[in-house]
Scaffold this active site. Structure first.
Site, PDB file in Angstrom:
ATOM      1  N   LYS A 192       0.849  -1.204   0.000  1.00 30.09           N
ATOM      2  CA  LYS A 192       0.000   0.000   0.000  1.00 30.09           C
ATOM      3  C   LYS A 192       0.881   1.249   0.000  1.00 30.09           C
ATOM      4  O   LYS A 192       1.587   1.520   0.970  1.00 30.09           O
ATOM      5  CB  LYS A 192      -0.887   0.034   1.244  1.00 30.09           C
ATOM      6  CG  LYS A 192      -1.920   1.157   1.159  1.00 30.09           C
ATOM      7  CD  LYS A 192      -2.594   1.452   2.464  1.00 30.09           C
ATOM      8  CE  LYS A 192      -1.820   2.400   3.314  1.00 30.09           C
ATOM      9  NZ  LYS A 192      -1.602   3.731   2.723  1.00 30.09           N
ATOM     10  N   GLU A 266      10.584   0.523   9.860  1.00 25.67           N
ATOM     11  CA  GLU A 266      11.557   1.583   9.537  1.00 25.67           C
ATOM     12  C   GLU A 266      10.867   2.895   9.844  1.00 25.67           C
ATOM     13  O   GLU A 266       9.975   3.310   9.106  1.00 25.67           O
ATOM     14  CB  GLU A 266      11.948   1.521   8.051  1.00 25.67           C
ATOM     15  CG  GLU A 266      12.581   0.228   7.604  1.00 25.67           C
ATOM     16  CD  GLU A 266      13.961   0.010   8.196  1.00 25.67           C
ATOM     17  OE1 GLU A 266      14.550   0.974   8.729  1.00 25.67           O
ATOM     18  OE2 GLU A 266      14.446  -1.125   8.146  1.00 25.67           O
ATOM     19  N   CYS A 300      13.601  10.578   6.576  1.00 29.87           N
ATOM     20  CA  CYS A 300      13.633   9.944   7.902  1.00 29.87           C
ATOM     21  C   CYS A 300      14.990  10.132   8.566  1.00 29.87           C
ATOM     22  O   CYS A 300      15.076  10.294   9.775  1.00 29.87           O
ATOM     23  CB  CYS A 300      13.315   8.470   7.775  1.00 29.87           C
ATOM     24  SG  CYS A 300      14.323   7.639   6.554  1.00 29.87           S
ATOM     25  N   GLU A 397      10.640  14.865  15.641  1.00 31.10           N
ATOM     26  CA  GLU A 397      10.943  14.814  14.219  1.00 31.10           C
ATOM     27  C   GLU A 397      10.046  15.843  13.525  1.00 31.10           C
ATOM     28  O   GLU A 397       8.824  15.704  13.517  1.00 31.10           O
ATOM     29  CB  GLU A 397      10.642  13.414  13.684  1.00 31.10           C
ATOM     30  CG  GLU A 397      11.008  13.266  12.245  1.00 31.10           C
ATOM     31  CD  GLU A 397      10.636  11.915  11.668  1.00 31.10           C
ATOM     32  OE1 GLU A 397       9.547  11.404  11.971  1.00 31.10           O
ATOM     33  OE2 GLU A 397      11.434  11.381  10.890  1.00 31.10           O
TER      34      GLU A 397
END
Ligand code: NAD
Length: 789
Positions: A192, A266, A300, A397
């Site tokens: 997906k 991840e 990331c 983040e």
């Protein structure tokens, strides 16, 4: 105006990439049938669709069919149907398909790049020169793995049907990272894409049709979180591979607990970009531009925390500001653009909110004096100085073009600041002194460390994180492991323990001889905090002795002792080997005593008990021998770089040992963890803990440093839950009944520790030895070291 003035006054002319081919593709496609299932293009069963837009203008690109749970059902059924034939195909057959995909992608390279920039907003230079070539390399690299799989991983089977969920920041590249290793290992796939960026996955599915991918091997379902949830929870899926936020990663960890699904995560990061005073500052500035402003910071592993040595901080920040003023913010399709729009308005709002909050908390946020285009979701590159370590910009983040800056005085402080985060994805170290850089790299809690570089990736080198950045690696050998079924043989289903549950007030201080075996913490025998003990019965139901009833507090003390023990992880592998050999030697001197204890507690025949002790000694010998042999690798990616894939200890590992084979089971789990330099907190068999407590003296004679092995006896379920929730435990291995295993997985979400369980089954202890155990005991850290002038 002289020539120099003229030169400086020159501006870039627009250099737009042609989009006619992409527009023709967009115009010709029927996006109401965008689900690629069993080789067919389908509309969603309940007819829903979602919009995908160009973030540089907000204009609609396509209305794409949206998968519901019913569509996921169909896709999983298709993948399951295709699995037997695909996994039985020869490595060569699979290699040809992977290669064909790579070649077909090469032929449509430009279309992929333009679509990616249109859908995501990333500058065309990046999608053209980085995303798409790396994605292609991934398929071609994995063609070779498909063919050499039997030789490199003998006897291993594919994980099965894999559910893969990816984010929007590198739509095609993340797809490649997921699909290439899955196909190489013989898995089938339901993938997906993220709802903001479905387009390149649709083009990729067209490539699959043409490249001879058998129907049902690759299924691509467009949709949002609802479709993601349906994939995660589907019982017909054997493995989930997720890339995305830590928040959703934790939800998935919890949802898959106890399901037996293999899982790789991840997740996010807050990576440090460390500049020492002896660095080449100009190169470091260029590296920083790449580190934090590549893909608008929506990366990331973005180097979003700049740590710069105090002596050069002012000069370095001045250079950074000058360079920031020259970054060109504009249309993603302009070849001169450095910074495009963020992916969506929601993302822009989030970044703005975080910057405001960071400023409120004391950061000084600076932006170059330039305009942004009037439409689209643009955010100027932002430099935050005066950032306290607890400031939201240093901890959260941001996933946007925002750099938080701090300074450090010396190497220790740099390492401390770098590790002051709950994440552990990547780090960059800048110094002209390679000794210093290679001294710092192993101390950083990060899965990837780039020396004098940043954002280097390759299909041959594993990528992935520590701590809340998730677990598992993508790329190379380690990445393939994630798509292979676990190799160890499974023994019988473990039944709930028959150990006595009733605690007794420990009255032993009133007794002439204290018969209660204590706990073993920080190299000392200590009484349990609650002062309760548990009676331990022989196999005939008589009292064999008592052990301390360990509690939450005792586990906490044991974890602190394990964390404080530096002597073991810092010992050389040769030293560790010697201690393990010595342990084996000292155990062998007491074979008879241990055999008698096993007979007494388990009712085993004396011969069987003796061979359990002998097998335990042999196992210690094996892992002593492997302590200096299970080493990392050196990769040679297609850049002037060597990549050192180092094996590092996971950290503090909790070990929950089984009732059956109380000595061999315990040693089989403890020895590999120790061999690789981990420190441990062991919960031994609840029914036969005296076998473990008898080990105390052996440990005391064998030069095991205080804190390397801590043993807490008590109720397995209770102590396992405390270990699972403890944020200073990095790994947890549990061989116990299914319910305890499932809880351990579910309750590990706090720090996303690496949990391995037998899923309620025991192991075949006589053969439970080998590299699988060692692999579980290490983190692979990839350190990239460039060379040349
Ligand atoms: P996200 O977690 O919101 O979404 C990621 C994917 O998960 C999307 O496809 C989304 O539809 C799906 N999803 C959302 N909720 C779900 C649920 N409850 N169950 C199942 N699926 C669900 O992340 P994002 O905003 O798309 O991506 C940004 C994040 O991805 C950042 O945190 C970034 O660091 C991370 N990321 C990590 C890596 C890596 O390799 N470590 C690479 C790229 C991005």
């Amino acid at each position: 105006m002289n020539i120099l003035e003229r030169y400086h006054a020159m501006d870039y002319a627009p250099a737009p990439e042609a989009r006619s081919e992409a527009d023709a593709w967009l115009g010709a496609r029927d996006f109401s049938k965008a689900l690629f299932i069993a080789g067919d293009w389908r509309a969603g069963i309940d007819g829903k669709s979602f919009d995908t837009s160009d973030p540089s203008t907000g204009k609609l690109l396509a209305k794409v069919s949206d998968a519901s749970a019913a569509d996921i059902e169909t896709a999983v059924a298709a993948a399951r149907k295709a699995l037997p034939k695909w996994s039985a195909a020869s490595g060569y057959e699979r290699a040809k398909v992977l290669y064909a995909i790579g070649r077909a992608m090469q032929r449509h390279q430009r279309l992929f790049a333009v679509l990616e920039s249109l859908d995501n907003g990333k500058p065309i230079r990046e999608s053209r020169d980085i995303d798409v070539p790396l994605a292609i390399r991934h398929f071609i690299h994995h063609a070779g793995w498909a063919q050499s799989l039997d030789r490199e991983f003998p006897g291993r089977k594919p994980a099965g049907v894999v559910g893969q969920i990816i984010p929007w920041n590198f739509p095609l590249l993340m797809l490649a990272w997921k699909i290439a290793p899955a196909l190489a290992t013989g898995c089938t796939v339901v993938l997906k894409p993220a709802e903001f960026t479905p387009l390149t996955a649709i083009l990729f599915a067209e490539i699959c049709e043409r490249a001879g991918v058998p129907k049902g091997v690759v299924n691509i379902v467009q949709g949002g979180p609802e479709a993601g949830v349906a994939i995660v929870n589907h019982p017909g899926i054997d493995k989930i591979a997720f890339t995305g936020s830590s928040e959703v990663g934790k939800i998935i960890r919890k949802a898959t607990a106890g399901s037996g699904k293999k899982l790789s995560l991840e997740l996010g990061g807050k990576s440090a970009f460390i500049v020492f005073e002896d660095a080449d500052l100009d190169s470091a500035v260029e590296g920083l531009v790449d580190g934090i402003w590549f893909n608008q910071g929506q990366v990331c592993c973005a180097g979003s925390r700049l740590l710069v040595q105090e002596s050069v901080a002012e000069a370095f920040i001045a250079k950074v500001k000058t360079r920031m003023s020259r970054l060109r913010v504009g249309s993603p399709l302009d070849k001169n653009t450095d910074i495009g729009p963020l992916v969506d308005k929601t993302q822009l709002d989030r970044v703005r909110r975080l910057v405001e909050e960071g400023a409120r908390q004391g950061a000084v946020c600076w932006q170059p004096d330039q305009d942004v285009p009037s439409s689209g979701y643009y955010h100027l590159p932002t430099l935050a100085t005066g950032v306290a370590p607890a400031n939201i910009l240093a901890q959260e983040e941001v996933f946007g073009p925002v750099l938080a800056t701090m300074s450090f005085r010396n190497t220790e402080e740099a390492v401390e600041l770098a590790n002051n985060t709950r994440y552990g994805l990547a780090a960059s170290v800048w110094s002209e002194n390679v000794n210093l850089a290679l001294h710092v790299a192993p101390q950083l809690k990060a899965g990837v460390v780039w020396i004098n570089g940043t954002n280097m990736f390759d299909a041959a080198c594993g990528f992935g994180g520590y701590r809340e950045s998730g677990f598992g690696r993508e790329g190379g050998r380690e990445g393939l492991e994630e798509y292979l079924a676990p190799g160890e043989p499974h023994g019988p289903v473990i039944k709930p323990s028959t150990a006595p549950k009733q605690a007794a007030r420990d009255t032993s201080e009133n007794q002439a001889i204290d018969r209660t075996a204590k706990l073993f913490i920080a190299g000392k025998q200590v009484r349990p905090d609650g002062n309760y003990s548990l009676p331990i019965l022989t196999s005939k139901g008589k009292l064999a002795g008592e052990v301390g009833l360990g509690s939450r507090k005792d586990i906490r003390d044991a974890v602190s002792a394990a964390r404080a023990c530096k002597a073991w992880p810092e010992a050389t592998a040769y030293n560790r080997a010697q201690v393990l050999y010595y342990l084996a030697e000292n155990l062998s001197g007491r074979t008879e005593e241990f055999a008698t204890r096993i007979v007494e507690l388990t009712g085993a025949a004396h011969k069987a008990a003796k061979s359990e002790v002998e097998a335990s000694i042999e196992r210690l010998f094996y892992y002593a021998g492997m302590a200096d042999k299970f080493e990392g690798r050196v990769h040679q990616p297609p850049a002037r770089t060597v990549t050192l894939a180092l094996h590092e200890p996971v950290g503090v590992i909790g070990i929950v040992a089984p009732d059956e084979a109380p000595l061999l089971g315990l040693i089989s789990l403890l020895a590999p963890a120790l061999a690789m330099g981990n420190t441990t907190v062991v919960v031994p068999s609840a029914a036969a803990p005296l076998v473990a407590t008898d080990l105390y003296q052996v440990l005391e004679y064998s030069d095991v440093p205080a804190g390397a092995i801590n043993i807490v006896t008590g109720h397995t379920a209770e102590l396992t839950a405390v270990l699972a929730k403890h944020d200073d435990v990095d790994g947890l291995w549990v061989v116990a009944e299914a319910e305890i295993c499932a809880k351990a997985e579910a309750e590990s979400v706090g720090n996303l520790k690496r949990v391995w369980t037998g899923h309620g089954r025991s192991l075949d202890w006589p053969t439970a030895q080998g590299e699988d155990f060692l692999r579980r005991a290490v983190e692979v850290k990839n350190v990239w070291v460039p060379y040349g002038d």
